[in-house]
Design a protein around this motif. Structure first.
Motif, PDB file in Angstrom:
ATOM      1  N   TRP A 216     -12.792 -16.139  36.726  1.00 11.63           N
ATOM      2  CA  TRP A 216     -13.231 -14.947  36.395  1.00 11.63           C
ATOM      3  C   TRP A 216     -12.980 -14.939  34.999  1.00 11.63           C
ATOM      4  CZ3 TRP A 216     -17.277 -12.334  37.916  1.00 11.63           C
ATOM      5  CH2 TRP A 216     -17.605 -12.234  39.273  1.00 11.63           C
ATOM      6  N   TYR A 217     -11.689 -15.369  34.553  1.00 15.77           N
ATOM      7  CA  TYR A 217     -11.213 -15.287  33.119  1.00 15.77           C
ATOM      8  C   TYR A 217     -11.514 -16.099  32.335  1.00 15.77           C
ATOM      9  CZ  TYR A 217      -7.390 -17.798  35.412  1.00 15.77           C
ATOM     10  OH  TYR A 217      -6.658 -18.890  36.233  1.00 15.77           O
ATOM     11  N   ASP A 218     -12.371 -17.095  32.791  1.00 18.88           N
ATOM     12  CA  ASP A 218     -12.911 -18.383  31.947  1.00 18.88           C
ATOM     13  C   ASP A 218     -13.654 -17.983  30.782  1.00 18.88           C
ATOM     14  OD1 ASP A 218     -13.557 -21.435  32.050  1.00 18.88           O
ATOM     15  OD2 ASP A 218     -15.595 -20.180  31.517  1.00 18.88           O
ATOM     16  N   ALA A 219     -13.425 -18.635  29.813  1.00 18.02           N
ATOM     17  CA  ALA A 219     -14.029 -18.195  28.185  1.00 18.02           C
ATOM     18  C   ALA A 219     -15.824 -17.981  28.359  1.00 18.02           C
ATOM     19  CB  ALA A 219     -13.541 -19.163  27.313  1.00 18.02           C
ATOM     20  N   LYS A 220     -16.077 -18.968  29.095  1.00 18.42           N
ATOM     21  CA  LYS A 220     -17.791 -18.734  29.173  1.00 18.42           C
ATOM     22  C   LYS A 220     -18.347 -17.590  30.035  1.00 18.42           C
ATOM     23  CE  LYS A 220     -22.003 -20.264  28.146  1.00 18.42           C
ATOM     24  NZ  LYS A 220     -22.549 -21.346  27.894  1.00 18.42           N
ATOM     25  N   VAL A 221     -17.377 -17.480  31.104  1.00 21.48           N
ATOM     26  CA  VAL A 221     -17.764 -16.330  32.158  1.00 21.48           C
ATOM     27  C   VAL A 221     -17.477 -14.998  31.238  1.00 21.48           C
ATOM     28  CG1 VAL A 221     -17.094 -15.026  34.100  1.00 21.48           C
ATOM     29  CG2 VAL A 221     -17.244 -17.513  34.150  1.00 21.48           C
ATOM     30  N   ILE A 222     -16.450 -14.883  30.381  1.00 17.47           N
ATOM     31  CA  ILE A 222     -16.461 -13.816  29.823  1.00 17.47           C
ATOM     32  C   ILE A 222     -17.169 -13.608  28.794  1.00 17.47           C
ATOM     33  CG2 ILE A 222     -14.443 -12.589  28.346  1.00 17.47           C
ATOM     34  CD1 ILE A 222     -12.317 -13.877  29.910  1.00 17.47           C
ATOM     35  N   GLY A 223     -17.426 -14.499  28.088  1.00 14.43           N
ATOM     36  CA  GLY A 223     -18.578 -14.620  26.974  1.00 14.43           C
ATOM     37  C   GLY A 223     -20.003 -14.058  27.354  1.00 14.43           C
ATOM     38  N   SER A 224     -20.187 -14.435  28.625  1.00 10.80           N
ATOM     39  CA  SER A 224     -21.595 -14.378  29.022  1.00 10.80           C
ATOM     40  C   SER A 224     -21.733 -12.663  29.444  1.00 10.80           C
ATOM     41  CB  SER A 224     -21.772 -15.050  30.466  1.00 10.80           C
ATOM     42  OG  SER A 224     -22.105 -16.602  30.021  1.00 10.80           O
TER      43      SER A 224
END
Length: 277
Positions: A216-224
């Motif tokens: 959940w704390y992946d950069a792309k997930v957070i960015g999206s």
């Protein structure tokens, strides 16, 4: 021999695209209707050729070519051209095609000079599923809507400055009414936000089904999710608070900057979007 011929046609497509954008620029500077008409037909030819390449690629690999950043850039450029031609036909806002396709040509150029990423393509083929295809397709379509919304906001600022400086002329008339530009920017965001929500939901479902570990704390997930919150805030301020005009155009431009950061930066920092970065 066929590959060489396809490469030649692809290079010709890029040249036609560049000529189309150049003629739209001439029309923008000098209000040249003839240049505008020629540019439109050249852009239509580019769309036909791009669609042809897209179909050929789809037949060749047996899926919609959107799973790698190399494929995604091409599909993104195709979406921008398609949307600009459709909106231009329906709404008749001058210069919308020009500004949209300056961005489209930039995206197409990135695709042309990007590495082929053979390893990423192989991994994408292993992870392919209908759910993933729909997730990425809806994400790119939402990005296309947000991009076009940004272009309308940009045209709003140009028209606003022309009116403020009292620079009357053909360009002022062709840009259209400020309220119309503001409204179209809003409508495209109304279309883009639900598509992005559905894309994120499908992406999460796919990740839980296919991946051993979902971050959940992946950069792309957070960015999206930051992109979603930003554009949702735009809609809240527009609908809930009744804000419009220059304030909302400024916020829309900031939201588009967040979108670009997410697509080009956070995608490269992602831990599990490795086939798409």
């Amino acid at each position: 021999m066929f590959t060489i011929s396809m490469s030649w046609v692809y290079e010709l497509t890029i040249l036609i695209y560049a000529l189309s954008v150049l003629l739209y620029f001439i029309d923008f500077l000098h209000n040249n209707r003839k240049a505008n008409r020629i540019a439109f037909w050249l852009l239509s030819i580019v769309w036909i050729l791009q669609t042809f390449f897209l179909i050929i690629r789809m037949i060749d690999i047996g899926r919609i070519p959107i799973l790698t950043i190399f494929e995604g850039l091409y599909f993104y450029a195709w979406v921008l051209i398609s949307l600009s031609l459709i909106v231009n036909r329906l709404v008749r806002v001058d210069f919308i095609v020009f500004f949209t396709n300056v961005l489209g040509f930039f995206i197409m150029s990135l695709h042309t000079f990007a590495p082929a990423q053979h390893q990423s393509t192989l991994l994408a083929q292993q992870l392919v599923s209908e759910l993933l295809i729909i997730h990425i397709t809806m994400a790119i379509l939402s990005y296309g809507a947000f991009t076009l919304s940004f272009v309308f906001s940009l045209l709003y600022f140009i028209q606003y400055n022309l009116l403020k400086k009292k620079k009357w002329g053909k360009r002022l008339l062709r840009l259209g009414d400020l309220s119309k530009l503001d409204h179209m920017s809003y409508v495209l965001n109304v279309i883009g936000v639900p598509m992005l929500i559905l894309s994120l939901l499908l992406g999460i479902i796919w990740a839980y089904i296919k991946l051993d570990h979902f971050y959940w704390y992946d950069a792309k997930v957070i960015g999206s999710f930051i992109v979603l919150v930003t554009y949702s805030s735009y809609l809240y301020l527009r609908v809930g608070k009744g804000l419009e005009g220059k304030t909302m155009a400024t916020l829309n431009n900031m939201a588009f900057l967040v979108l670009l950061i997410n697509y080009f930066l956070f995608g490269n920092l992602s831990r599990f979007h490795i086939w798409h970065s």
